[in-house]
Write a protein that holds these residues in place. Structure first.
Motif, mmCIF file in Angstrom:
data_model
loop_
_atom_site.group_PDB
_atom_site.id
_atom_site.type_symbol
_atom_site.label_atom_id
_atom_site.label_comp_id
_atom_site.label_asym_id
_atom_site.label_seq_id
_atom_site.Cartn_x
_atom_site.Cartn_y
_atom_site.Cartn_z
ATOM 1 N N VAL A 299 29.879 40.929 34.075
ATOM 2 C CA VAL A 299 29.569 40.047 32.955
ATOM 3 C C VAL A 299 30.397 38.770 32.987
ATOM 4 C CG1 VAL A 299 28.764 41.870 31.422
ATOM 5 C CG2 VAL A 299 31.162 41.263 31.421
ATOM 6 N N VAL A 300 31.452 38.749 33.789
ATOM 7 C CA VAL A 300 32.299 37.569 33.943
ATOM 8 C C VAL A 300 32.482 37.324 35.434
ATOM 9 C CG1 VAL A 300 34.589 36.579 33.520
ATOM 10 C CG2 VAL A 300 33.529 38.021 31.783
ATOM 11 N N THR A 301 32.390 36.044 35.832
ATOM 12 C CA THR A 301 32.602 35.680 37.231
ATOM 13 C C THR A 301 33.710 34.640 37.316
ATOM 14 O OG1 THR A 301 30.282 36.086 37.763
ATOM 15 C CG2 THR A 301 31.521 34.726 39.303
ATOM 16 N N GLU B 95 40.379 28.113 30.982
ATOM 17 C CA GLU B 95 40.377 28.565 29.593
ATOM 18 C C GLU B 95 39.034 29.178 29.222
ATOM 19 O OE1 GLU B 95 41.727 25.722 26.711
ATOM 20 O OE2 GLU B 95 43.382 25.091 27.992
ATOM 21 N N GLY B 96 37.959 28.619 29.743
ATOM 22 C CA GLY B 96 36.622 29.146 29.466
ATOM 23 C C GLY B 96 36.441 30.558 29.999
ATOM 24 N N VAL B 97 36.928 30.796 31.195
ATOM 25 C CA VAL B 97 36.827 32.133 31.792
ATOM 26 C C VAL B 97 37.641 33.131 30.974
ATOM 27 C CG1 VAL B 97 37.450 33.539 33.798
ATOM 28 C CG2 VAL B 97 36.349 31.339 34.136
ATOM 29 N N ILE C 162 36.717 47.306 43.784
ATOM 30 C CA ILE C 162 35.967 47.523 45.016
ATOM 31 C C ILE C 162 35.462 46.171 45.490
ATOM 32 C CG2 ILE C 162 33.970 48.611 46.103
ATOM 33 C CD1 ILE C 162 34.188 50.852 44.055
ATOM 34 N N GLY C 163 35.968 45.741 46.626
ATOM 35 C CA GLY C 163 35.560 44.447 47.168
ATOM 36 C C GLY C 163 35.891 43.325 46.211
ATOM 37 N N LYS C 164 34.863 42.567 45.809
ATOM 38 C CA LYS C 164 35.058 41.426 44.922
ATOM 39 C C LYS C 164 34.776 41.756 43.462
ATOM 40 C CE LYS C 164 34.086 38.066 48.501
ATOM 41 N NZ LYS C 164 33.306 36.925 48.932
ATOM 42 N N VAL C 165 34.628 43.032 43.157
ATOM 43 C CA VAL C 165 34.309 43.449 41.791
ATOM 44 C C VAL C 165 35.418 44.341 41.239
ATOM 45 C CG1 VAL C 165 32.646 44.659 40.337
ATOM 46 C CG2 VAL C 165 31.836 43.297 42.253
#
Length: 99
Positions: A21-23, A31-33, A78-81
């Motif tokens: 849900v967030v990248t 700040e937005g992230v 796991i990996g990039k998540v």
């Protein structure tokens, strides 16, 4: 935040079916992230985050900083998540992924 092994296992099972849900991308932790991360944790408590950083060491550092700044616990990476958890102040059973 310390979680029991049973809770971690339960959250991993629940998290398996979730989508990120967030990248976090090229601009890093803006700040937005961080605001979106806080909102998502307050709504859902258990969320997946995609960290689009190719360097493994840097990616791990970004995930650690995300967890520290949001006071969340890392459940799995796991990996990039990454799957993270933070108990909501006022949980809403209709939005929460764990209730």
């Amino acid at each position: 935040m310390t979680l029991s092994n049973d809770k971690i296992k339960q959250y991993r099972t629940v998290g398996h079916g979730l989508n990120p849900v967030v990248t976090v991308a090229g601009k890093g932790l803006t700040e937005g992230v961080l605001a979106e991360l806080d909102r998502a944790l307050e709504d859902h408590e258990l969320i997946k985050i995609k960290v689009a950083v190719t360097d493994r060491v840097l990616r791990k550092a970004v995930i650690e900083e995300l967890c520290a700044s949001s006071k969340a616990a890392l459940i799995q990476e796991i990996g990039k998540v990454a799957l993270i958890f933070r108990e909501a102040q006022k949980p809403d059973p209709r939005k929460s992924n764990i209730r």
